[in-house]
Design a protein around this motif. Structure first.
Motif: not given
Length: 175
Positions: A25-30, A46-56, A61-62, A94-99
């Motif tokens: 479920a979290g993966f689907a949201v992510d 649009v934004i150079a760091a866009g992929p990193l910001l989108a993933k954050t 939310l996940a 979770s933040v460490a996992g996100m890292g």
């Protein structure tokens, strides 16, 4: 194998399945949020760091989705009475996992130069997810929702699944 050991293994298997379903479920949201942002307002054009910001954003939310599912379903019998402390610990893990996922995306996108949407998804949502999930499950089970930390907080499981804990009376063979 003793009956108590078999029950413990069954409970672990049930917990792993539940963790996987909550994670799905979290993966689907992510993945939905990541790709929606990555292809629109947070595109690297649009934004150079866009992929990193989108993933954050998508992973945050996940994480919220996963905390609710894991607290009330996967680890419901081990949750702490102190919700704030448990939540803070869950979010720290979770933040460490996100890292881990962000590091995989960063290496792929910015170091190796794989900049396509597919490459970003493989790096963050396949490799990063697998490494992060193993890390998170281990720390959730051994620290955040450790049975020893759930003292005084028990409620019956609606589906009859028993706790991972085995009391000393249950562990001893009948005389």
């Amino acid at each position: 194998m003793t009956p108590s050991r078999a029950a413990g293994l069954r409970a672990l298997l049930v917990q792993l399945v539940r963790f996987g379903l909550v994670g799905a479920a979290g993966f689907a949201v992510d993945i939905v949020v990541f790709n929606a942002l990555r292809l629109t307002v947070l595109s690297p054009e649009v934004i150079a760091a866009g992929p990193l910001l989108a993933k954050t954003v998508s992973t945050s939310l996940a994480i919220l989705t996963n905390w609710v599912g894991n607290r009330f379903w996967t680890f419901s019998r081990q949750r702490q009475a102190n919700t704030v402390r448990e939540g803070a610990e869950f979010f720290a893990v979770s933040v460490a996992g996100m890292g881990i996922g962000l590091a995989c995306l960063w290496v792929s996108h910015y170091v190796l130069g794989y900049t396509s949407v597919l490459a970003d998804n493989i790096a963050s949502n396949v490799i990063g997810l697998a490494l992060g999930a193993a890390f998170r499950f281990s720390l959730y089970r051994l620290w955040v929702f450790a049975p020893s930390r759930a003292a005084g907080w028990r409620h019956p499981e609606p589906d009859g699944i028993q706790s991972m804990e085995v009391s000393s009376r249950e562990a001893e063979p009948a005389a």
